[in-house]
Motif scaffolding. Structure first.
Motif, PDB file in Angstrom:
ATOM      1  N   GLY A   1       1.139  -0.854  -0.430  1.00 52.66           N
ATOM      2  CA  GLY A   1       0.370  -0.031   0.046  1.00 52.66           C
ATOM      3  C   GLY A   1       0.922   0.981  -0.049  1.00 52.66           C
ATOM      4  N   GLY A   2       0.343   2.218  -0.010  1.00 55.93           N
ATOM      5  CA  GLY A   2       0.463   3.365  -0.233  1.00 55.93           C
ATOM      6  C   GLY A   2      -0.276   4.161  -1.012  1.00 55.93           C
ATOM      7  N   LEU A   3       0.643   5.843  -0.726  1.00 60.00           N
ATOM      8  CA  LEU A   3       0.347   6.960  -1.628  1.00 60.00           C
ATOM      9  C   LEU A   3       0.246   7.293  -2.941  1.00 60.00           C
ATOM     10  CD1 LEU A   3      -1.660   9.665  -0.572  1.00 60.00           C
ATOM     11  CD2 LEU A   3       0.863  10.663   0.012  1.00 60.00           C
ATOM     12  N   VAL A   4      -0.491   7.372  -3.578  1.00 58.26           N
ATOM     13  CA  VAL A   4      -0.557   8.016  -4.853  1.00 58.26           C
ATOM     14  C   VAL A   4      -1.835   8.571  -5.514  1.00 58.26           C
ATOM     15  CG1 VAL A   4      -2.909   5.967  -5.768  1.00 58.26           C
ATOM     16  CG2 VAL A   4      -0.238   5.916  -7.334  1.00 58.26           C
ATOM     17  N   GLN A   5      -1.169   9.208  -6.555  1.00 64.28           N
ATOM     18  CA  GLN A   5      -1.950  10.152  -7.271  1.00 64.28           C
ATOM     19  C   GLN A   5      -2.989   9.946  -8.107  1.00 64.28           C
ATOM     20  OE1 GLN A   5      -0.444  13.129  -9.326  1.00 64.28           O
ATOM     21  NE2 GLN A   5      -0.803  14.642  -7.734  1.00 64.28           N
ATOM     22  N   ALA A   6      -4.418  10.111  -8.589  1.00 62.73           N
ATOM     23  CA  ALA A   6      -5.220   9.417  -9.362  1.00 62.73           C
ATOM     24  C   ALA A   6      -4.872   9.514 -10.349  1.00 62.73           C
ATOM     25  CB  ALA A   6      -6.514  10.703  -9.424  1.00 62.73           C
ATOM     26  N   GLY A   7      -5.166   8.090 -11.098  1.00 65.09           N
ATOM     27  CA  GLY A   7      -4.627   7.291 -12.120  1.00 65.09           C
ATOM     28  C   GLY A   7      -3.116   6.980 -12.074  1.00 65.09           C
ATOM     29  N   GLY A   8      -2.543   6.709 -10.614  1.00 66.24           N
ATOM     30  CA  GLY A   8      -1.376   5.746 -10.935  1.00 66.24           C
ATOM     31  C   GLY A   8      -1.836   4.117 -10.566  1.00 66.24           C
TER      32      GLY A   8
ATOM     33  N   ILE B   1      -6.413  -9.717  -9.788  1.00 65.77           N
ATOM     34  CA  ILE B   1      -6.112 -10.189  -9.283  1.00 65.77           C
ATOM     35  C   ILE B   1      -4.979 -11.627  -8.920  1.00 65.77           C
ATOM     36  CG2 ILE B   1      -7.974 -12.202  -8.340  1.00 65.77           C
ATOM     37  CD1 ILE B   1      -7.695 -12.356  -5.682  1.00 65.77           C
ATOM     38  N   SER B   2      -4.325 -12.290  -8.747  1.00 64.52           N
ATOM     39  CA  SER B   2      -3.169 -13.265  -9.101  1.00 64.52           C
ATOM     40  C   SER B   2      -2.647 -13.921  -7.983  1.00 64.52           C
ATOM     41  CB  SER B   2      -2.330 -13.109 -10.274  1.00 64.52           C
ATOM     42  OG  SER B   2      -1.111 -11.816  -9.310  1.00 64.52           O
ATOM     43  N   ARG B   3      -2.160 -15.348  -8.188  1.00 60.65           N
ATOM     44  CA  ARG B   3      -2.030 -16.328  -7.156  1.00 60.65           C
ATOM     45  C   ARG B   3      -0.728 -16.742  -7.432  1.00 60.65           C
ATOM     46  NH1 ARG B   3      -5.554 -19.780  -4.485  1.00 60.65           N
ATOM     47  NH2 ARG B   3      -4.676 -20.290  -3.552  1.00 60.65           N
ATOM     48  N   ASP B   4       0.484 -16.782  -6.697  1.00 59.39           N
ATOM     49  CA  ASP B   4       1.518 -17.130  -6.404  1.00 59.39           C
ATOM     50  C   ASP B   4       2.078 -18.477  -5.780  1.00 59.39           C
ATOM     51  OD1 ASP B   4       5.215 -16.138  -7.420  1.00 59.39           O
ATOM     52  OD2 ASP B   4       4.468 -18.494  -6.862  1.00 59.39           O
ATOM     53  N   ASP B   5       1.502 -19.721  -6.190  1.00 60.19           N
ATOM     54  CA  ASP B   5       1.344 -20.945  -4.781  1.00 60.19           C
ATOM     55  C   ASP B   5       2.972 -21.535  -4.244  1.00 60.19           C
ATOM     56  OD1 ASP B   5      -1.651 -22.276  -6.018  1.00 60.19           O
ATOM     57  OD2 ASP B   5      -1.120 -20.414  -4.791  1.00 60.19           O
ATOM     58  N   ASN B   6       3.412 -21.100  -5.133  1.00 63.22           N
ATOM     59  CA  ASN B   6       4.396 -21.810  -5.084  1.00 63.22           C
ATOM     60  C   ASN B   6       5.578 -19.996  -3.820  1.00 63.22           C
ATOM     61  OD1 ASN B   6       4.826 -23.492  -6.620  1.00 63.22           O
ATOM     62  ND2 ASN B   6       5.639 -22.241  -8.066  1.00 63.22           N
ATOM     63  N   LYS B   7       4.751 -19.602  -4.343  1.00 65.39           N
ATOM     64  CA  LYS B   7       5.539 -18.884  -1.612  1.00 65.39           C
ATOM     65  C   LYS B   7       4.394 -18.272  -1.456  1.00 65.39           C
ATOM     66  CE  LYS B   7       8.294 -16.289  -5.544  1.00 65.39           C
ATOM     67  NZ  LYS B   7       9.413 -14.638  -5.974  1.00 65.39           N
ATOM     68  N   ALA B   8       3.130 -19.229  -2.261  1.00 62.87           N
ATOM     69  CA  ALA B   8       2.347 -18.902  -1.194  1.00 62.87           C
ATOM     70  C   ALA B   8       1.569 -17.125  -0.833  1.00 62.87           C
ATOM     71  CB  ALA B   8       2.352 -19.265   0.787  1.00 62.87           C
ATOM     72  N   ALA B   9       1.713 -16.804  -2.556  1.00 63.08           N
ATOM     73  CA  ALA B   9       1.319 -15.818  -1.892  1.00 63.08           C
ATOM     74  C   ALA B   9       0.339 -14.857  -3.431  1.00 63.08           C
ATOM     75  CB  ALA B   9       2.589 -14.461  -2.812  1.00 63.08           C
ATOM     76  N   VAL B  10      -0.873 -14.382  -3.193  1.00 65.49           N
ATOM     77  CA  VAL B  10      -2.130 -13.442  -3.224  1.00 65.49           C
ATOM     78  C   VAL B  10      -1.316 -12.078  -3.934  1.00 65.49           C
ATOM     79  CG1 VAL B  10      -4.219 -13.393  -3.508  1.00 65.49           C
ATOM     80  CG2 VAL B  10      -3.281 -14.971  -2.771  1.00 65.49           C
ATOM     81  N   HIS B  11      -1.617 -11.287  -5.137  1.00 63.91           N
ATOM     82  CA  HIS B  11      -1.708 -10.119  -5.402  1.00 63.91           C
ATOM     83  C   HIS B  11      -2.525  -9.313  -5.871  1.00 63.91           C
ATOM     84  CE1 HIS B  11       2.818 -11.501  -5.162  1.00 63.91           C
ATOM     85  NE2 HIS B  11       3.096 -12.499  -5.716  1.00 63.91           N
ATOM     86  N   LEU B  12      -2.664  -8.106  -5.905  1.00 64.76           N
ATOM     87  CA  LEU B  12      -4.001  -6.882  -6.506  1.00 64.76           C
ATOM     88  C   LEU B  12      -2.923  -5.859  -7.459  1.00 64.76           C
ATOM     89  CD1 LEU B  12      -6.811  -6.862  -6.768  1.00 64.76           C
ATOM     90  CD2 LEU B  12      -6.313  -5.105  -4.777  1.00 64.76           C
ATOM     91  N   GLN B  13      -3.291  -6.074  -8.417  1.00 61.93           N
ATOM     92  CA  GLN B  13      -2.806  -5.670  -9.268  1.00 61.93           C
ATOM     93  C   GLN B  13      -3.674  -4.148  -9.792  1.00 61.93           C
ATOM     94  OE1 GLN B  13       0.498  -5.053 -10.890  1.00 61.93           O
ATOM     95  NE2 GLN B  13      -0.391  -3.118 -11.508  1.00 61.93           N
ATOM     96  N   MET B  14      -3.671  -3.150  -9.005  1.00 62.24           N
ATOM     97  CA  MET B  14      -4.141  -1.806  -9.435  1.00 62.24           C
ATOM     98  C   MET B  14      -4.069  -0.937 -10.279  1.00 62.24           C
ATOM     99  SD  MET B  14      -5.847  -1.653  -5.505  1.00 62.24           S
ATOM    100  CE  MET B  14      -3.756  -0.698  -4.390  1.00 62.24           C
ATOM    101  N   ASN B  15      -4.706  -0.719 -11.511  1.00 62.51           N
ATOM    102  CA  ASN B  15      -4.121   0.975 -11.667  1.00 62.51           C
ATOM    103  C   ASN B  15      -5.643   1.167 -12.626  1.00 62.51           C
ATOM    104  OD1 ASN B  15      -2.172  -1.119 -13.128  1.00 62.51           O
ATOM    105  ND2 ASN B  15      -3.293  -2.184 -14.424  1.00 62.51           N
ATOM    106  N   ASN B  16      -5.616   2.584 -12.614  1.00 69.93           N
ATOM    107  CA  ASN B  16      -6.130   3.394 -12.766  1.00 69.93           C
ATOM    108  C   ASN B  16      -6.825   3.886 -11.436  1.00 69.93           C
ATOM    109  OD1 ASN B  16      -7.782   5.917 -14.288  1.00 69.93           O
ATOM    110  ND2 ASN B  16      -9.077   4.776 -14.986  1.00 69.93           N
TER     111      ASN B  16
END
Length: 125
Positions: free
Chosen positions: A9-16, A69-84
């Motif tokens: 997480g973090g601080l981002v401008q709209a569209g980022g 949303i995606s998952r990488d079970d080798n790393k026991a991880a789930v990701h959420l790519q958030m655009n715009n």
């Protein structure tokens, strides 16, 4: 699946863009996973889910076409790519595993738990 830890997480401008990650202390490969968020002063809401196999996923209408949303079970991880990103995406984001094994996932918050501690996403105009 053990403890879940969200990051990115973090601080981002709209569209980022931001990419959230959720890592588990134990294997999550047999569990559907989901992201939820709690906007300021509001109740938690569903964002996205992915089935245990990774073949199926679903999104809230408000993020469809912008989040992935995606998952990488080798790393026991789930990701959420958030655009715009938009100001209304501002929230604390949480990940959680479905309570039952080999589930197809879904949008019902009560089907998931426990949640991690969350990661703050703030979008400015």
């Amino acid at each position: 699946q053990g403890q879940l830890v969200e990051s990115g997480g973090g601080l981002v401008q709209a569209g980022g863009s931001l990419r959230l990650s959720c890592t588990a202390a134990e294997r999550t490969s047999t569990f559907a996973m989901a992201w939820f968020r709690r906007p300021p002063g509001k109740e938690p809401e569903f964002v996205a889910y992915i089935s245990w196999s990774g073949r199926n996923s679903g999104y809230a209408d408000s993020v469809k076409g912008r989040f992935t949303i995606s998952r990488d079970d080798n790393k026991a991880a789930v990701h959420l790519q958030m655009n715009n990103l938009q100001v209304e995406d501002t929230a604390v984001y949480y990940c959680a595993a479905e309570r039952t094994n080999f589930g197809g996932g879904g949008r019902r918050i009560s089907d998931y738990g426990p949640w991690g501690r969350g990661t703050q996403v703030t979008v400015t105009s």
